[in-house]
Design an enzyme around this catalytic site. Structure first.
Site, PDB file in Angstrom:
ATOM      1  N   THR A   1      -1.207  11.328  -1.175  1.00 33.86           N
ATOM      2  CA  THR A   1      -0.621  12.658  -1.397  1.00 33.86           C
ATOM      3  C   THR A   1       0.897  12.602  -1.317  1.00 33.86           C
ATOM      4  OG1 THR A   1      -2.597  13.736  -0.543  1.00 33.86           O
ATOM      5  CG2 THR A   1      -0.591  15.056  -0.584  1.00 33.86           C
ATOM      6  N   CYS A   2       1.412  11.798  -0.400  1.00 34.30           N
ATOM      7  CA  CYS A   2       2.862  11.686  -0.223  1.00 34.30           C
ATOM      8  C   CYS A   2       3.532  11.123  -1.474  1.00 34.30           C
ATOM      9  CB  CYS A   2       3.175  10.800   0.986  1.00 34.30           C
ATOM     10  SG  CYS A   2       2.360  11.343   2.511  1.00 34.30           S
ATOM     11  N   SER A   3       2.917  10.116  -2.082  1.00 34.17           N
ATOM     12  CA  SER A   3       3.497   9.451  -3.254  1.00 34.17           C
ATOM     13  C   SER A   3       3.201  10.166  -4.564  1.00 34.17           C
ATOM     14  CB  SER A   3       2.970   8.014  -3.354  1.00 34.17           C
ATOM     15  OG  SER A   3       3.500   7.227  -2.322  1.00 34.17           O
TER      16      SER A   3
ATOM     17  N   THR B   1       1.606   6.552   0.712  1.00 33.40           N
ATOM     18  CA  THR B   1       0.245   7.054   0.847  1.00 33.40           C
ATOM     19  C   THR B   1      -0.046   8.021  -0.301  1.00 33.40           C
ATOM     20  OG1 THR B   1       1.010   8.764   2.376  1.00 33.40           O
ATOM     21  CG2 THR B   1       0.194   6.704   3.355  1.00 33.40           C
TER      22      THR B   1
END
Length: 157
Positions: free
Chosen positions: A47-49, A45
């Site tokens: 922000t996560c990546s 996703t």
């Protein structure tokens, strides 16, 4: 929600390895170690990546230099997704954990329902665990990314 001074529950998670995957309880995995555990709502996703996992990848050596034995990333995703994401992010220094059914996430009281986004997911957080006991817990407010990022955890160690 889990509190400072609480013990990590004996709930199974899937440890992603180069050779496959192993089921282990979280309390066993973290026993006798100082661990930074951070959770993301979903692998791959935005922000996560783009920020969360990459921050820990970049600062892994600095975090471990502060006496941390393990940096672990957990998400309510399956082990195959977590392995692929870790490989795509060059996260060799990060222990990737799959919480496929959200058992640990629910036991910690850090679940959230996201509806069409993916159903049950984890809130974004980072915690420091020392020998199975929570010493620091930084849970993000909805749609925020500050308290759980690698730089914040490194500064607090």
């Amino acid at each position: 929600m889990i509190q400072l001074g609480s013990s990590i529950p004996a709930v199974p998670v899937t440890l992603v390895t180069k050779d496959g995957q192993d089921s282990i309880t979280a309390d066993t995995l973290f026993a006798g170690k100082k661990v930074v555990l951070f959770a993301v709502p979903g692998a791959f996703t935005p922000t996560c990546s783009a920020h969360h996992l990459p921050g820990f990848v970049v600062l892994a050596d600095d975090i471990k230099a502060k006496g941390v034995d393990m940096i672990a990333c957990i998400s309510v995703n399956d082990a195959f997704v977590m392995r692929a994401w870790g490989e795509q992010q060059n996260a060799e220094a990060i222990t990737m954990l799959a919480d496929g059914a959200g058992a640990l996430t629910k036991a910690l009281g850090l679940e959230m329902e996201t509806g069409d986004f993916g159903g049950l997911r984890s809130q974004r957080y980072a915690m420091v665990i020392d020998n199975g006991v929570v010493k620091q817990l930084n849970v993000e407010a909805p749609k925020q990314f500050e308290a759980s990022k690698a730089e914040t955890i490194l500064a607090a160690l």
